[in-house]
Design a protein around this motif. Structure first.
Motif, PDB file in Angstrom:
ATOM      1  N   HIS A   1       0.766  -1.340   0.079  1.00  0.00           N
ATOM      2  CA  HIS A   1      -0.085   0.128   0.094  1.00  0.00           C
ATOM      3  C   HIS A   1       0.734   1.229   0.159  1.00  0.00           C
ATOM      4  CE1 HIS A   1      -3.143  -2.997   0.954  1.00  0.00           C
ATOM      5  NE2 HIS A   1      -3.834  -2.227   0.422  1.00  0.00           N
ATOM      6  N   LYS A   2       2.082   1.333   0.174  1.00  0.00           N
ATOM      7  CA  LYS A   2       2.941   2.309  -0.064  1.00  0.00           C
ATOM      8  C   LYS A   2       3.684   2.272  -1.468  1.00  0.00           C
ATOM      9  CE  LYS A   2       2.453   3.701   4.677  1.00  0.00           C
ATOM     10  NZ  LYS A   2       3.025   3.930   6.064  1.00  0.00           N
ATOM     11  N   PRO A   3       3.256   2.653  -2.373  1.00  0.00           N
ATOM     12  CA  PRO A   3       3.781   2.205  -3.797  1.00  0.00           C
ATOM     13  C   PRO A   3       5.053   2.999  -3.902  1.00  0.00           C
ATOM     14  CG  PRO A   3       1.588   3.707  -4.213  1.00  0.00           C
ATOM     15  CD  PRO A   3       1.951   3.071  -2.755  1.00  0.00           C
TER      16      PRO A   3
ATOM     17  N   ALA B   1      -8.136   2.747  12.514  1.00  0.00           N
ATOM     18  CA  ALA B   1      -9.307   2.914  11.486  1.00  0.00           C
ATOM     19  C   ALA B   1      -8.684   3.489  10.030  1.00  0.00           C
ATOM     20  CB  ALA B   1     -10.152   3.761  12.166  1.00  0.00           C
ATOM     21  N   ASP B   2      -7.687   4.020   9.875  1.00  0.00           N
ATOM     22  CA  ASP B   2      -7.245   4.644   8.820  1.00  0.00           C
ATOM     23  C   ASP B   2      -7.163   3.664   7.907  1.00  0.00           C
ATOM     24  OD1 ASP B   2      -4.977   4.178  10.617  1.00  0.00           O
ATOM     25  OD2 ASP B   2      -3.870   4.741   9.027  1.00  0.00           O
ATOM     26  N   GLN B   3      -6.679   2.541   8.118  1.00  0.00           N
ATOM     27  CA  GLN B   3      -6.570   1.204   7.285  1.00  0.00           C
ATOM     28  C   GLN B   3      -7.691   0.602   6.877  1.00  0.00           C
ATOM     29  OE1 GLN B   3      -3.348   0.297   6.318  1.00  0.00           O
ATOM     30  NE2 GLN B   3      -3.142   2.184   6.938  1.00  0.00           N
ATOM     31  N   LEU B   4      -8.936   0.921   7.550  1.00  0.00           N
ATOM     32  CA  LEU B   4     -10.143   0.211   7.229  1.00  0.00           C
ATOM     33  C   LEU B   4     -10.783   0.295   5.891  1.00  0.00           C
ATOM     34  CD1 LEU B   4     -12.591   0.078  10.183  1.00  0.00           C
ATOM     35  CD2 LEU B   4     -11.299  -1.781   9.171  1.00  0.00           C
TER      36      LEU B   4
ATOM     37  N   SER C   1      -9.980   3.586  16.638  1.00  0.00           N
ATOM     38  CA  SER C   1      -9.820   4.901  16.029  1.00  0.00           C
ATOM     39  C   SER C   1      -8.620   5.581  16.022  1.00  0.00           C
ATOM     40  CB  SER C   1     -10.856   5.754  16.885  1.00  0.00           C
ATOM     41  OG  SER C   1     -10.820   6.022  18.176  1.00  0.00           O
ATOM     42  N   ARG C   2      -8.640   6.410  15.187  1.00  0.00           N
ATOM     43  CA  ARG C   2      -7.318   7.195  14.841  1.00  0.00           C
ATOM     44  C   ARG C   2      -8.063   8.734  14.305  1.00  0.00           C
ATOM     45  NH1 ARG C   2      -2.114   5.620  11.400  1.00  0.00           N
ATOM     46  NH2 ARG C   2      -0.962   7.220  12.620  1.00  0.00           N
ATOM     47  N   PRO C   3      -7.063   9.878  14.930  1.00  0.00           N
ATOM     48  CA  PRO C   3      -7.524  11.088  14.435  1.00  0.00           C
ATOM     49  C   PRO C   3      -7.632  11.336  12.933  1.00  0.00           C
ATOM     50  CG  PRO C   3      -5.972  11.170  16.255  1.00  0.00           C
ATOM     51  CD  PRO C   3      -6.114   9.506  15.718  1.00  0.00           C
TER      52      PRO C   3
END
Ligand code: ATP
Ligand code: MG
Length: 190
Positions: A38-40, A101-104, A126-128
Motif C-alpha cells: 500500500h505504499k507504492p 481505523a485509517d486502514q479500514l 479509532s485514529r485522528p
C-alpha cells in the motif's frame, strides 16, 4: 499488527496494549512489512533498520514481540500470507489482526481480504482524521461480523509526523519509546 513502523511510536504501543488488554491476548506480534503493497513509493528506511527499531520499541514488555516474518519472506508483504504462517505455527490459536481505523477503508482491496477475516478477527482502533471504526460500510464488506472495535483514546501521533520532526532536527522523545529515540538520534530512519 502489521505496518511499516518507520519509525515505531507511542501510538503503535498504545494500540497493541489496548488490544491485548481488551481481548485478553497472550501476545501481540508487531510485524514490519518488507515491501508494503500500500505504499507504492516504497519506504525509504531499510527493513532491517525498521525491525531493529520495532525490537527497541517492544523492549522487555513480555506481551509484545517484534516479528521478522514479513522481512524474512521474499516479495510483497501480504497480510493474508503472514496470517497463514502464524496460524500454521500456532494451531488452535485465536487470532486477531490489529489495525487503526485509517486502514479500514482500503481493507476490501487488500490481497485476499476474505482469507484474512477467515483466519483472524479484526481489532480496530479509532485514529485522528480517520472515520469511525464502527462505520456502517463494514456491515456490507467481507469483514461483516468479524470486527472488534477497541475502546482506546485517540493518540495523535503518526510516523509521518515523527519523520518530519526528525528531519527538522526536533526532539521526538515524547512521541516514541526511549529505545527508538536513541536509535533515531544515532541516525536510524530516513
Ligand atoms: P505513516 O504515517 O508512515 O503511515 P503510521 O503512524 O500510520 O505511519 P504505520 O506503520 O503505517 O504507522 O501503522 C501501523 C498500524 O498502526 C496501522 O494499522 C495504523 O493504523 C496503526 N496506527 C499507527 N498509529 C496509530 C495511532 N496513533 N492510533 C491508532 N492506530 C495507529
Ligand atoms: Mg500509516
Amino acid at each position: 499488527m502489521g505496518g511499516t513502523f518507520d519509525p515505531p511510536h507511542d501510538g503503535h504501543l498504545a494500540l497493541a496494549r489496548a488490544a491485548a488488554a481488551q481481548l485478553a491476548l497472550d501476545r501481540v506480534l508487531l510485524v514490519p512489512a518488507a515491501a508494503p503493497p500500500h505504499k507504492p513509493d516504497g519506504v525509504a528506511t531499510p527493513a532491517a533498520t525498521r525491525l531493529a527499531m520495532v525490537r527497541a520499541a517492544v523492549g522487555e514488555d513480555p506481551l509484545l514481540e517484534a516479528s521478522a516474518a514479513e522481512i524474512d519472506r521474499p516479495g510483497p508483504s501480504y497480510t493474508a500470507d503472514t496470517l497463514e504462517d502464524i496460524a500454521a505455527e500456532n494451531p488452535g490459536a485465536d487470532l486477531w489482526f490489529i489495525l487503526g481505523a485509517d486502514q479500514l477503508a482500503g481493507f476490501p482491496t487488500w490481497s485476499r481480504p476474505d482469507r484474512i477475516v477467515e483466519l483472524a478477527r479484526l481489532a480496530v482502533a479509532s485514529r485522528p482524521g480517520a472515520g469511525d471504526p464502527a462505520m456502517d460500510f463494514l456491515a456490507g464488506t467481507v469483514a461483516a461480523g468479524r470486527v472488534d472495535v477497541l475502546d482506546m483514546p485517540e493518540v495523535p501521533i503518526s510516523s509521518t509526523d515523527v519523520r518530519a520532526r526528525v528531519s527538522r532536527g526536533e526532539d521526538v522523545s515524547h512521541l516514541v519509546p526511549a529505545g527508538v529515540a536513541a536509535l533515531l538520534a544515532a541516525g536510524a530512519g530516513s
